[in-house]
Design an enzyme around this catalytic site. Structure first.
Site, PDB file in Angstrom:
ATOM      1  N   THR A 376     -10.339   3.847  -1.966  1.00 51.98           N
ATOM      2  CA  THR A 376     -10.226   2.712  -2.874  1.00 51.98           C
ATOM      3  C   THR A 376     -11.655   2.517  -3.331  1.00 51.98           C
ATOM      4  OG1 THR A 376      -8.288   1.832  -1.751  1.00 51.98           O
ATOM      5  CG2 THR A 376      -9.686   0.211  -2.788  1.00 51.98           C
ATOM      6  N   THR A 394      -7.770   0.759  -6.866  1.00 51.00           N
ATOM      7  CA  THR A 394      -7.366   1.899  -6.036  1.00 51.00           C
ATOM      8  C   THR A 394      -6.318   2.789  -6.686  1.00 51.00           C
ATOM      9  OG1 THR A 394      -6.599   2.484  -3.815  1.00 51.00           O
ATOM     10  CG2 THR A 394      -5.503   0.639  -4.852  1.00 51.00           C
ATOM     11  N   ASN A 396      -4.751   4.457  -4.135  1.00 47.54           N
ATOM     12  CA  ASN A 396      -4.277   4.554  -2.762  1.00 47.54           C
ATOM     13  C   ASN A 396      -4.957   5.732  -2.066  1.00 47.54           C
ATOM     14  OD1 ASN A 396      -3.043   3.856  -0.433  1.00 47.54           O
ATOM     15  ND2 ASN A 396      -1.082   4.778  -0.899  1.00 47.54           N
ATOM     16  N   ASP A 418       2.357   2.352  -0.032  1.00 42.96           N
ATOM     17  CA  ASP A 418       1.927   1.082   0.561  1.00 42.96           C
ATOM     18  C   ASP A 418       3.108   0.149   0.836  1.00 42.96           C
ATOM     19  OD1 ASP A 418      -0.717   1.321   1.143  1.00 42.96           O
ATOM     20  OD2 ASP A 418      -1.470   0.313  -0.641  1.00 42.96           O
ATOM     21  N   SER A 447      -1.036  -4.980  -0.221  1.00 35.80           N
ATOM     22  CA  SER A 447      -2.358  -4.348  -0.221  1.00 35.80           C
ATOM     23  C   SER A 447      -3.233  -4.971   0.862  1.00 35.80           C
ATOM     24  CB  SER A 447      -2.996  -4.568  -1.598  1.00 35.80           C
ATOM     25  OG  SER A 447      -4.347  -4.165  -1.590  1.00 35.80           O
ATOM     26  N   GLY A 468     -11.327   1.042   1.983  1.00 37.51           N
ATOM     27  CA  GLY A 468     -11.138   1.327   3.410  1.00 37.51           C
ATOM     28  C   GLY A 468      -9.773   0.978   3.961  1.00 37.51           C
ATOM     29  N   GLY A 469      -8.746   0.829   3.108  1.00 36.33           N
ATOM     30  CA  GLY A 469      -7.401   0.570   3.624  1.00 36.33           C
ATOM     31  C   GLY A 469      -7.381  -0.665   4.494  1.00 36.33           C
TER      32      GLY A 469
END
Ligand code: GLY
Length: 567
Positions: A376, A394, A396, A418, A447, A468-469
């Site tokens: 992202t 992002t 993803n 997601d 998200s 960084g998710g």
């Protein structure tokens, strides 16, 4: 006017001719700058420079954020995008706080079980790769929605991106390695060869030219939002869908709309206000929960990365992520008890079973967290008026679905992953969720992105965010605590190793370089620990008032080619 460059790293600087120094073909990465009129921090030097140019031309922070995002779509294709989505949080000079949701959404013919086979087993490769993994892109709608707060024309804002796509730019060693790693997937998930694939391996100093992308950007320049969501670009997207079993339709594209959402706005300690992103990102709620759970515990006295402070922060991370998995989803589709989840009494109760010096247990902490991609990108901007913009956007996964729209030259996201493809079943990054985040037509997938602004005594103080998710909210949390409670410099706050807990798996993930004594203390407390090479890529701008004027210290994370510009 004073500008002090503190720290510049010459990662690559390919001199074509002296006249081209600091052009698209010869540039260097700058990690930190102190400036007074404006600043832009992003994942790529040329994107930060595109934003800076808008500030220098009299644009404001929103202008700069739009130009930077468009440039990132060209120079940072792993995550910068026009085929993905994102969130913007801004504090305007007039005191107004705004947030814009341009998250992708499920196509109208998407359905809850679309990634399950006839036995009900999830086929995760279909939610992660190729045409069917793509949600309806939101980025261009977001940029046009945010334009109402900008000063310059869109034509000006998109110029640098068109130039970079049409005339090319030299790529860094990191970018070359990234293209080489992704080569096989680019070939597998495309019917025509994307600009990112060439016969020999990429190397630092090679030039990337993206003519199809330049064509798409010109259509957007000339036709506005319709240049993407209708006409030729939309037809190219739908034609691409037909090649690989994708389901985004012309109607999905035409109907896509970005949404203004009320910001999350809460106090921290005596003097600070945190302005951050609400649902459909979980990031703001998680950040509020974590900060509120530590607020009354004098974490500053525990010191940075001591066993005591990491124990406390890990346990609040565990609890916030347990709530994420159980309660959060698109608020336009499911009821989310946001008021309760962020209520101070509730959050104090959540910590009643915290025993200092002892690892908690995710078995006895209800609900579950969601690890996601680390690909992202975040940008932070400020201008001389005090407008502050924080944007996280992002595709993803790295390069999203890996599928490039033939003739359009841009990557499509794989954001459908997601969603909880099957409630309770982990997605490609081990994520679990429940019915709240199940797939439904036109619904936005949950998200973790956490674009954030901090005010001190109601004045600009900090712009922050990171990719960084699921590590996004915890990295933003740690950055804020590092600066406010541990009194660290912005550079240390960004660059010192981070750690992460997300309820499940029940382990603390430490970043390479994390203090060895604290690691051993955590093990002695009963934590399972693992170490990974990198957590987050935080971009911050810290504002200090000095003799009636503002000084901006901008720091780009040292973990990538990220770059800070200012003037
Ligand atoms: N795709 C990463 C996120 O939205 O959190």
């Amino acid at each position: 006017m004073r500008v002090i460059t503190i720290f510049t790293i010459l990662l690559f600087c390919f001199k074509i001719s002296p006249g081209q120094q600091n052009s698209n073909y010869a540039y260097s990465v700058q990690k930190e700058i102190v400036s007074e009129k404006g600043a832009v921090v992003s994942a790529h030097t040329l994107a930060s420079k595109a934003g800076l140019k808008m500030l220098e031309m009299g644009g404001n922070a929103v202008d700069a954020a739009i130009a930077t995002q468009l440039a990132l779509a060209v120079v940072y294709p792993g995550a910068g995008n026009i085929g993905g989505g994102g969130f913007m949080v801004a504090h305007l000079a007039n005191g107004k706080n705004i947030s814009l949701d341009y998250r992708e959404k499920a196509p109208a013919t998407a359905s809850r079980d679309m990634y399950l086979d006839k036995n009900g087993d999830p086929q995760m490769d279909r939610s992660q790769y190729g045409h069917l993994a793509a949600g309806v892109p939101g980025t261009i709608a977001g940029l046009f929605a945010s334009l109402k707060y900008a000063k310059l024309s869109f034509k000006k804002l998109i110029e640098p991106a068109i130039d970079l796509a049409e005339n090319g730019f030299v790529i860094s060693e990191n970018q070359a390695a990234s293209f080489n790693n992704a080569r096989e997937n680019f070939i597998k998930y495309n019917t025509s060869t994307p600009a990112f694939v060439k016969s020999n391996p990429w190397k630092a100093g090679d030039t990337l030219i993206q003519k199809d992308l330049a064509g798409t950007l010109k259509r957007i320049r000339d036709l506005g939002k319709k240049g993407f969501y209708q006409g030729k670009t939309a037809e190219l997207i739908v034609a691409e869908m037909a090649k690989g079993g994708g389901i985004i339709s012309l109607a999905d594209l035409k109907n896509y709309e970005a949404k203004w959402r009320p910001v999350i706005d809460f106090s921290y300690k005596k003097n600070y206000r945190i302005i951050t992103m609400p649902l459909p990102s979980s990031g703001g709620i998680i950040l509020q929960q974590m900060l509120k759970m530590i607020e009354y515990r004098n974490i500053g006295a525990m010191k940075f990365q001591s066993p005591e402070s990491v124990n406390l922060m890990t346990e609040v991370e565990r609890r916030a992520f347990a709530d994420r998995a159980n309660f959060l989803g698109d608020p336009d589709f499911v009821h989310v008890p946001v008021k309760t989840l962020t209520d101070e009494t509730y959050l104090k109760q959540r910590m009643l079973d915290f025993v200092p010096g002892k690892a908690g247990s995710s078995d006895s902490t209800k609900a579950g967290p969601i690890p996601e991609s680390t690909e992202t990108t975040h940008l932070s901007v400020i201008d001389s008026q005090g407008n502050m913009v924080s944007v996280t956007t992002t595709l993803n996964g790295s390069y999203g679905s890996k599928t490039v729209v033939s003739g359009g030259g841009f990557l499509l996201n794989n954001e459908m992953d997601d969603f909880s493809v099957k409630p309770g079943v982990p997605n490609m990054y081990g994520a679990v969720g429940n019915e709240k985040n199940a797939i439904a037509p036109d619904k936005r997938m949950l998200s973790s992105m956490t674009p954030t602004i901090v005010l001190k005594n109601d004045k600009p103080f900090l712009v922050a965010g990171t990719p960084g998710g699921t590590t996004i909210p915890t990295s933003v949390f740690q950055t804020i605590v590092n600066i406010i409670d541990f009194d660290m410099t912005p550079s240390d706050a960004v660059n010192k190793p981070k750690f992460h807990h997300q309820w499940l798996p029940d382990q603390v993930t430490l970043e390479k370089g994390f203090d060895e004594n604290t690691k051993q203390a955590l093990v002695a407390m009963g934590y399972k620990v693992n170490t990974i090479s990198q957590i987050g890529r935080v971009e911050v701008i810290l504002v200090k008032q000095k003799n009636n004027h503002k000084i901006f210290t901008s720091v780009a994370d040292h973990r990538g080619d990220d770059d800070a510009q200012g003037f």
